[in-house]
Design an enzyme around this catalytic site. Structure first.
Site, short mmCIF file in Angstrom:
data_model
loop_
_atom_site.label_atom_id
_atom_site.label_comp_id
_atom_site.label_asym_id
_atom_site.label_seq_id
_atom_site.Cartn_x
_atom_site.Cartn_y
_atom_site.Cartn_z
N ASN A 110 0.94 -1.21 -0.03
CA ASN A 110 -0.03 -0.02 0.16
C ASN A 110 0.90 1.35 0.06
O ASN A 110 1.48 1.54 1.16
CB ASN A 110 -0.97 0.07 1.16
CG ASN A 110 -1.87 0.95 1.17
OD1 ASN A 110 -1.74 1.92 0.37
ND2 ASN A 110 -3.01 1.29 2.10
N ARG A 129 -2.43 -2.20 -3.66
CA ARG A 129 -3.71 -1.51 -3.33
C ARG A 129 -3.82 -0.34 -4.27
O ARG A 129 -2.75 0.56 -4.38
CB ARG A 129 -3.82 -1.08 -1.93
CG ARG A 129 -5.02 -0.08 -1.76
CD ARG A 129 -4.97 0.62 -0.45
NE ARG A 129 -6.22 1.57 -0.06
CZ ARG A 129 -6.18 2.92 0.35
NH1 ARG A 129 -5.12 3.23 0.76
NH2 ARG A 129 -7.40 3.33 0.47
N HIS A 139 -13.06 2.59 -0.07
CA HIS A 139 -13.19 1.33 0.97
C HIS A 139 -13.84 0.25 0.39
O HIS A 139 -14.20 -0.57 1.44
CB HIS A 139 -13.78 1.89 2.27
CG HIS A 139 -13.30 3.11 2.91
ND1 HIS A 139 -13.98 4.24 3.50
CD2 HIS A 139 -11.91 3.32 3.14
CE1 HIS A 139 -12.93 4.90 4.07
NE2 HIS A 139 -11.65 4.55 3.85
N ARG A 144 -11.53 15.38 7.09
CA ARG A 144 -12.34 15.59 5.94
C ARG A 144 -13.78 16.02 6.38
O ARG A 144 -14.20 15.50 7.27
CB ARG A 144 -12.52 14.35 4.87
CG ARG A 144 -11.27 13.99 4.31
CD ARG A 144 -11.43 12.94 3.52
NE ARG A 144 -10.22 12.42 3.08
CZ ARG A 144 -9.90 10.93 3.07
NH1 ARG A 144 -10.93 10.08 3.31
NH2 ARG A 144 -8.71 10.42 2.53
N GLU A 181 -8.08 -5.75 5.68
CA GLU A 181 -8.19 -5.37 3.76
C GLU A 181 -7.01 -6.24 3.35
O GLU A 181 -6.85 -6.54 2.16
CB GLU A 181 -7.90 -3.91 3.91
CG GLU A 181 -9.08 -3.02 4.20
CD GLU A 181 -9.04 -1.59 4.37
OE1 GLU A 181 -9.28 -1.10 3.10
OE2 GLU A 181 -8.64 -0.90 5.16
#
Length: 395
Positions: free
Chosen positions: A9, A88, A177, A238, A382
């Site tokens: 990642n 990813r 996601h 965010r 994940e």
């Protein structure tokens, strides 16, 4: 034969990695390279059963970090067991609906999505290209955050703006996601002993980044994030949903540039902006308990907005067979789950306080009363999902 997958990642100045057994999910080694390109660049590596080791790579870039990681895997007799590398990739646009073995055409297609994820895709590509050079004897697979949501119908993914903007520029809702939402929905179905195809689920992935998704029969039919990861829920830094005219207001009234507004909404808003304290929910919960009213306000807004979005995501499902809490906040915050389910009483949720307190310590846990619409805590993984996808793609 080994089923070990190296999962990568890659960010602009950091790189997370793990070796994952795609069959069992076990991770014999994990690590993080951070501050890449800086004098303080380091690689931290944790092997199962061993203490963390830290290797200094002053001014090291991604190639130095990856070569350091691969050298360590060689020393641990793990490098030869790697069957493939799973990368990813944040944005796959409309082209990628599944994980894909990487070739030159795939690289070009990922690059063509750079304008949709300018902070993420270029960094993902750096990781792929560097890894391909250093580990050229195994296949590489791209696993996309957006792919899971490509099953959304037009009514869910189209914005009510001129249609040619979608056709010509690809401006639509994509969602993110996806790897986490897919993993937890599959894991819950397995735990319940029911076919995933028979279940209507809502998954709430809550961490520094947050999103929720409606999952019908194992397919995403709506989600909260949109063209970018900024849309939807309140997150760590965010803002989530705001009036689109806020951009114009800030530019005209406060003379901010569009880049400054973008930075404000992505990096200075959310829990951090509301609380003026922290983007970490653990810090805010403690501050709230200590009487900090702004921290309490940030938590209230977070939970209220989340409950509203969950209620909206029930619309395309018709009925809810299960609500899933996952991610760092979803798995670990007893208080956030309690607050959100209290706000969702209108949908028939009744929390079981004792089960809520004990959930998250095991892999999966029911946190509602027998007569309630069910809600569960499911620990996401994940890396294992990426490893599974990679193994399936190369086969």
């Amino acid at each position: 034969m080994s089923s070990n997958i190296l999962v990568i990642n890659c960010g602009s100045s950091s790189l997370k990695f793990s070796v994952v057994d795609s069959a069992s999910g076990q991770q014999p080694i994990t690590g993080l390279a951070e501050r890449l390109g800086d004098t303080g660049a380091v690689v931290s590596i944790k092997s199962s059963g061993n203490d963390k080791i830290i290797i200094d790579i002053p001014n090291g870039e991604h190639d130095k970090a990856l070569s350091t990681i691969l050298d360590h895997l060689q020393q641990q007799d793990l490098l030869e067991t790697i069957q493939a590398v799973g990368h990813r990739v944040v944005h796959g646009g409309e082209q990628f609906t599944d994980s894909t073995v990487i070739d030159d055409q795939v690289l070009l297609a990922i690059e063509a999505c750079n304008h949709l994820a300018p902070l993420h895709n270029p960094a993902n590509l750096i990781g792929i290209r560097t890894c391909q050079k250093l580990l050229s004897n195994v296949p590489h697979v791209a696993v996309f955050d957006t792919a899971f949501h490509q099953t959304m119908p037009e009514q869910a993914y189209l914005y009510p703006i001129p249609y040619e903007l979608y056709k010509e520029q690809g401006i639509r809702r994509y969602g993110f996601h996806g790897t986490s939402h897919r993993y937890v929905s599959m894991a819950l179905a397995d735990t319940l002993g029911k076919p995933l195809e028979s279940l209507n689920l809502i998954s709430a992935h809550l961490g520094n980044g947050c999103s929720a998704a409606s999952i019908q029969g194992g397919k995403s039919i709506d989600t909260t994030m949109g063209l970018t990861p900024l849309e939807g829920l309140v997150m760590g830094t965010r803002s989530g949903d705001v009036d689109p005219s806020l951009h114009h207001f800030l530019c005209s009234q406060m003379k901010m540039s569009i880049d400054e507004v973008n930075t404000l909404l992505n990096k200075k808003s959310g829990l951090l902006g509301l609380s003026s304290l922290s983007n970490d929910m653990r810090t805010l919960e403690q501050a709230s308990q200590d009487g900090n009213q702004q921290a309490e306000l940030a938590i209230q807004v977070f939970c209220y907005r989340l409950a509203k979005h969950i209620a909206a995501l029930a619309v395309p499902l018709g009925h809810i067979d299960g609500l899933i809490f996952t991610g760092g906040i979803g798995e670990n915050s007893v208080a956030i789950r309690q607050r959100v389910l209290a706000l969702l009483a209108v949908l028939g949720f009744k929390i079981d306080d004792e089960q809520n307190k004990s959930a998250g310590k095991s892999q999966h846990g029911l946190i509602t009363q027998p007569e309630s619409t069910p809600a569960y805590v499911v620990n996401t993984n994940e890396e294992w999902m990426i490893a599974k996808d990679t193994q399936a793609a190369i086969q």
